[in-house]
Design a protein around this motif. Structure first.
Motif, PDB file in Angstrom:
ATOM      1  N   THR A   7       0.808  -1.219   0.000  1.00 35.45           N
ATOM      2  CA  THR A   7       0.000   0.000   0.000  1.00 35.45           C
ATOM      3  C   THR A   7       0.842   1.270   0.000  1.00 35.45           C
ATOM      4  OG1 THR A   7      -0.200  -0.179   2.391  1.00 35.45           O
ATOM      5  CG2 THR A   7      -2.008  -1.063   1.072  1.00 35.45           C
ATOM      6  N   VAL A   8       2.065   1.186   0.517  1.00 34.96           N
ATOM      7  CA  VAL A   8       2.956   2.347   0.549  1.00 34.96           C
ATOM      8  C   VAL A   8       4.381   1.882   0.269  1.00 34.96           C
ATOM      9  CG1 VAL A   8       3.806   4.304   1.898  1.00 34.96           C
ATOM     10  CG2 VAL A   8       1.506   3.424   2.331  1.00 34.96           C
ATOM     11  N   TRP A   9       5.039   2.558  -0.676  1.00 33.30           N
ATOM     12  CA  TRP A   9       6.445   2.262  -0.922  1.00 33.30           C
ATOM     13  C   TRP A   9       7.176   3.543  -1.304  1.00 33.30           C
ATOM     14  CZ3 TRP A   9       8.524   2.681  -5.967  1.00 33.30           C
ATOM     15  CH2 TRP A   9       7.607   2.798  -6.989  1.00 33.30           C
ATOM     16  N   THR A  16       7.160   9.029  -2.014  1.00 27.02           N
ATOM     17  CA  THR A  16       6.271   7.997  -1.486  1.00 27.02           C
ATOM     18  C   THR A  16       5.156   7.723  -2.480  1.00 27.02           C
ATOM     19  OG1 THR A  16       6.742   8.672   0.772  1.00 27.02           O
ATOM     20  CG2 THR A  16       4.739   7.401   0.437  1.00 27.02           C
ATOM     21  N   HIS A  17       4.884   6.446  -2.728  1.00 30.64           N
ATOM     22  CA  HIS A  17       3.819   6.029  -3.638  1.00 30.64           C
ATOM     23  C   HIS A  17       2.760   5.268  -2.847  1.00 30.64           C
ATOM     24  CE1 HIS A  17       6.199   6.931  -7.291  1.00 30.64           C
ATOM     25  NE2 HIS A  17       7.206   6.682  -6.470  1.00 30.64           N
ATOM     26  N   THR A  18       1.480   5.516  -3.164  1.00 31.33           N
ATOM     27  CA  THR A  18       0.407   4.879  -2.402  1.00 31.33           C
ATOM     28  C   THR A  18      -0.550   4.067  -3.270  1.00 31.33           C
ATOM     29  OG1 THR A  18      -0.899   6.910  -2.534  1.00 31.33           O
ATOM     30  CG2 THR A  18       0.447   6.605  -0.557  1.00 31.33           C
ATOM     31  N   ALA A  19      -0.268   3.925  -4.547  1.00 32.53           N
ATOM     32  CA  ALA A  19      -1.127   3.094  -5.405  1.00 32.53           C
ATOM     33  C   ALA A  19      -0.966   1.639  -4.988  1.00 32.53           C
ATOM     34  CB  ALA A  19      -0.758   3.281  -6.872  1.00 32.53           C
ATOM     35  N   PRO A  20      -2.061   0.947  -4.660  1.00 36.17           N
ATOM     36  CA  PRO A  20      -1.940  -0.445  -4.208  1.00 36.17           C
ATOM     37  C   PRO A  20      -1.444  -1.388  -5.301  1.00 36.17           C
ATOM     38  CG  PRO A  20      -4.247   0.236  -4.285  1.00 36.17           C
ATOM     39  CD  PRO A  20      -3.435   1.421  -4.659  1.00 36.17           C
ATOM     40  N   CYS A  42      11.949   0.881  -6.628  1.00 41.51           N
ATOM     41  CA  CYS A  42      11.573   0.726  -5.226  1.00 41.51           C
ATOM     42  C   CYS A  42      12.800   0.650  -4.322  1.00 41.51           C
ATOM     43  CB  CYS A  42      10.717  -0.515  -5.030  1.00 41.51           C
ATOM     44  SG  CYS A  42      10.213  -0.771  -3.318  1.00 41.51           S
ATOM     45  N   THR A  46       6.971   0.318   2.835  1.00 42.76           N
ATOM     46  CA  THR A  46       6.648   0.753   4.195  1.00 42.76           C
ATOM     47  C   THR A  46       5.234   0.391   4.613  1.00 42.76           C
ATOM     48  OG1 THR A  46       6.075   2.939   3.343  1.00 42.76           O
ATOM     49  CG2 THR A  46       8.314   2.653   4.158  1.00 42.76           C
ATOM     50  N   GLY A  47       4.403   0.006   3.662  1.00 43.08           N
ATOM     51  CA  GLY A  47       3.037  -0.403   3.990  1.00 43.08           C
ATOM     52  C   GLY A  47       2.679  -1.663   3.242  1.00 43.08           C
TER      53      GLY A  47
END
Length: 51
Positions: A7-9, A16-20, A42, A46-47
């Motif tokens: 979910t977070v990388w 920070t990227h949040t696209a699943p 990457c 982190t998520g």
């Protein structure tokens, strides 16, 4: 094999990227390694959670 959702990388530029993104793996460590191998930008995951 389980399905994990990243979910977070963070990329190598610190963004920070949040696209699943979903990954099939045996455990969380393996899922992170697979995601990093598929995505050269990457730096860290982190998520992540099991679906």
């Amino acid at each position: 094999m389980d399905t994990y959702e990243i979910t977070v990388w963070v990329d190598k530029n610190g963004k920070t990227h949040t696209a699943p993104s979903r990954v099939q793996a045996g455990n969380i460590s393996e899922a992170k390694a697979i995601f990093k191998a598929k995505n050269a930008q990457c730096q860290s995951v982190t998520g992540i959670h099991k679906k």
